[in-house]
Design a protein around this motif. Structure first.
Motif, mmCIF file in Angstrom:
data_model
loop_
_atom_site.group_PDB
_atom_site.id
_atom_site.type_symbol
_atom_site.label_atom_id
_atom_site.label_comp_id
_atom_site.label_asym_id
_atom_site.label_seq_id
_atom_site.Cartn_x
_atom_site.Cartn_y
_atom_site.Cartn_z
ATOM 1 N N PHE A 268 -9.300 64.301 -0.016
ATOM 2 C CA PHE A 268 -10.761 64.310 -0.009
ATOM 3 C C PHE A 268 -11.340 65.070 -1.192
ATOM 4 O O PHE A 268 -12.538 64.954 -1.486
ATOM 5 N N ILE A 270 -12.100 68.202 -1.518
ATOM 6 C CA ILE A 270 -13.140 69.136 -1.109
ATOM 7 C C ILE A 270 -12.723 70.541 -1.549
ATOM 8 O O ILE A 270 -11.604 70.974 -1.271
ATOM 9 N N ARG A 473 -26.463 71.634 7.633
ATOM 10 C CA ARG A 473 -25.296 70.750 7.651
ATOM 11 C C ARG A 473 -24.099 71.436 6.982
ATOM 12 O O ARG A 473 -24.196 71.918 5.857
ATOM 13 N N THR A 474 -22.974 71.470 7.673
ATOM 14 C CA THR A 474 -21.806 72.235 7.224
ATOM 15 C C THR A 474 -20.542 71.398 7.350
ATOM 16 O O THR A 474 -20.392 70.614 8.306
ATOM 17 N N VAL A 475 -19.642 71.571 6.383
ATOM 18 C CA VAL A 475 -18.354 70.867 6.393
ATOM 19 C C VAL A 475 -17.313 71.710 7.123
ATOM 20 O O VAL A 475 -17.182 72.903 6.859
ATOM 21 N N ALA A 477 -13.211 71.388 7.662
ATOM 22 C CA ALA A 477 -12.096 70.587 7.147
ATOM 23 C C ALA A 477 -10.799 71.379 7.199
ATOM 24 O O ALA A 477 -10.803 72.606 7.256
ATOM 25 N N ARG A 503 -12.544 62.742 10.703
ATOM 26 C CA ARG A 503 -12.145 61.652 9.803
ATOM 27 C C ARG A 503 -10.860 62.062 9.089
ATOM 28 O O ARG A 503 -10.758 63.173 8.559
ATOM 29 N N VAL A 517 -11.572 65.962 8.151
ATOM 30 C CA VAL A 517 -12.876 66.539 7.854
ATOM 31 C C VAL A 517 -13.924 66.083 8.870
ATOM 32 O O VAL A 517 -13.885 64.962 9.373
ATOM 33 N N ASP A 519 -17.969 66.351 8.356
ATOM 34 C CA ASP A 519 -18.884 66.785 7.300
ATOM 35 C C ASP A 519 -20.346 66.802 7.725
ATOM 36 O O ASP A 519 -21.241 66.880 6.876
ATOM 37 N N ASP A 520 -20.604 66.755 9.041
ATOM 38 C CA ASP A 520 -22.004 66.713 9.478
ATOM 39 C C ASP A 520 -22.295 67.664 10.638
ATOM 40 O O ASP A 520 -23.142 67.392 11.490
ATOM 41 N N TRP A 521 -21.555 68.772 10.682
ATOM 42 C CA TRP A 521 -21.870 69.741 11.738
ATOM 43 C C TRP A 521 -23.186 70.427 11.403
ATOM 44 O O TRP A 521 -23.376 70.950 10.308
#
Length: 565
Positions: A268, A270, A473-475, A477, A503, A517, A519-521
């Protein structure tokens, strides 16, 4: 030679320290000629590692990580320095005490050296040379610290016996008047010029001596130079330069069937998330070697023997001529706690172990490979795992370059699906085909499981435990692994809420870890607990039950806490 209490303690301690440094330097130099593993400091350190209870070793790994061996070596040198200083103080009271103490050190070193795997009588030579040099240095520095006092005859006055010196303030005929000057270091002063005898600091037989600071410091400087030069030369002779040059000059052969390029979605990319391929410099290192073995590929051989029809012995050149393969494999240490760092993924290049074993002809009653490292460490690998078709190999390449020395150059084992303590022998030199009921490997004899399959686990890389993060919004992973089974799903939950499916990145084989990951918490203010769990391709979901790393690997859900502001 006996001293009185006027001798400065710092001088005595300094004599002992320099004598100890000479012992270390000379023994390292001779070990560079004889055998690097015969260096007594390392032999004592390895013996300490072997005798340390498993629980204490686990604590050291948790507390110091990959620096545990450096901490142990530092501790050994600190203890040696303290004891050497003490011997210096003893030697200035009675030289025989100091020499006896050095002899005791020698006995300990010889025992440690001779109890190492593959040790021979010649291995005691570095210890004997180091102790002999230290005895010479101790005697020499002790003598240099004191000089004969000027004879009274030079002042035309006979020196009375030591017993005639009065207590302070008690005048005697010919004594220096109050206020006269006197130099203990030079043995001269106003009192001498007036014909008074100079009080001795040390008596050797009938020889009166006084402390000589300059003589001591010049002797100490010489001893330090000898210790330093010998130590540097010893490290050079130990083979580091030659092995490093051989590694740089090694041209890796091409695999018979090159692997396809990694899928585009394997990483990814990231920031802060463990990359799919772990760079060699970042790959974890956990082993028992205090000093990394320096094995020149030109001298390396692999011996396959035991319960075989045809024993095999290969040189490095022989190995390079065989069919070469490459494979992406994730390795994990059994000491890795839940969420721990002792795991990494690399592309390995080498020769299939199964082909070599079949060439040797494994006998039907064999079920174990007892693998031995150049430094004597052993692991026990189940034969059926090596022969079941997975990419078990003797690797000499890692991520497109020759295997790093820290990771086993010139050759190491890589077996997917097993913790490293039963499968990933570095600097491997022997494979004995045997049975689990007849042999015990290094860690098995210390209470660990004999076979050690890797457990399905997962880890949160982002955010970190204890992080303070902004609301919004927090990632979230991390990575998950189930070597030789494959990861099918990863789930995450926040504050004991519902599990959410993460995902997954692509995975080229079931033998590697897999990135995941969410990615939309939507992080809201306050303290939050995040947990993760993985499910492998067999349908098994990792357990929540917490278990220690002993005896066969940790279990539990990785759990972190973050503060959202």
């Amino acid at each position: 030679m006996k001293s009185n209490r006027r001798t400065p303690l710092w001088a005595a301690a300094l004599i002992g320290l320099v004598s100890g440094a000479v012992a270390v330097g000379v023994s390292l130099l001779v070990a560079g000629v004889v055998k690097a593993s015969a260096f007594p400091v390392i032999a004592v350190g390895n013996a300490a590692v072997d005798l340390t209870p498993a629980g204490l070793k686990d604590w050291a790994i948790r507390a110091f990580g990959e620096n545990d061996k450096n901490i142990l070596l530092l501790g050994i040198f600190v203890v040696v320095a303290a004891l050497a200083a003490g011997l210096g103080i003893l030697a200035l009271r009675e030289i025989r005490y100091g020499l006896a103490g050095l002899a005791a050190f020698g006995v300990i070193g010889i025992i440690a050296v001779l109890t190492r795997p593959g040790a021979g009588v010649v291995d005691v030579v570095p210890t004997l040379a180091g102790v002999g040099a230290a005895m010479f240095a101790l005697h020499r520095l002790t003598n240099r610290a004191f000089v004969p006092t000027p004879s009274a005859s030079r002042s035309s006055v006979s020196s009375p016996p030591a017993s005639s010196f009065p207590a302070s303030g008690s005048p005697v005929p010919g004594a220096a008047p109050s206020g006269s000057s006197f130099s203990a270091e030079s043995g001269t002063g106003t009192a001498e010029r007036q014909g008074a005898p100079v009080p001795p600091i040390m008596r050797a037989g009938n020889d009166l001596r006084s402390f000589d600071r300059r003589g001591l410091l010049t002797g100490v400087l010489g001893g330090a130079v000898v210790a330093g030069v010998a130590g540097v030369a010893g490290r050079m002779l130990s083979g580091r330069a030659a092995v490093s040059e051989a590694r740089v000059d090694l041209t890796l052969p091409r695999p018979a069937v090159p692997m396809a390029p990694l899928p585009a979605g394997v990483d990814f990319k990231i920031k802060g998330l463990s990359p799919f391929i772990t760079p060699n410099n970042d790959f974890y290192r956990v082993d028992t070697a205090l000093i990394v073995p320096q094995v020149d590929p030109r001298n390396w051989t692999l011996k396959i023997y035991g319960l075989v029809d045809r024993p095999v012995e290969l040189t490095f050149a022989d190995l390079m001529k065989r069919s070469i393969e490459e494979a992406d494999v994730t390795l994990c240490c059994v000491s890795n706690e839940v969420g721990g760092p002792y795991i990494g993924n690399a592309r390995w290049l080498g020769v299939r172990m199964a082909d070599l074993l079949r060439d040797a002809g494994i006998q039907k009653n064999a079920d174990m490979l007892l693998n031995t490292s150049a430094d004597g460490w052993t692991s026990g690998t189940p034969i059926d795992i090596v022969l079941d078709g997975r990419d078990s190999m003797l690797a000499f390449g890692m991520n497109g370059e020759a295997l790093p020395v820290d990771h086993g150059f010139p050759v190491r084992q890589v077996v997917p699906g097993l913790y490293g303590y039963v499968s990933a022998t570095k600097w491997v030199t022997e494979i004995k085909v045997s049975r689990f009921d007849q042999e015990e490997a290094y860690w098995t004899s210390r209470g660990w499981s004999a076979k050690g399959p890797i457990k399905t686990e997962s880890r949160i890389d982002l955010p970190h435990d204890g992080d303070g993060i902004p609301a919004g919004r927090t990632v979230i992973a991390g990575v998950a692994w189930a070597q030789h089974k494959g990861v099918d799903a990863v789930e995450v939950r926040v504050d004991q809420g519902p599990w959410r499916q993460a995902r997954l990145a692509e995975a080229p084989t079931a033998d590697t870890w897999r990135q995941w990951v969410i990615d939309d918490w939507d992080a809201v203010r306050g303290s939050h607990t995040i947990q993760v769990r993985a499910t492998d391709a067999t349908g098994y979901t990792q357990t929540e039950a917490l278990a220690d790393v002993v005896p066969d690997g940790a279990t539990g859900w990785h759990t972190i806490t973050v503060e959202v502001a």
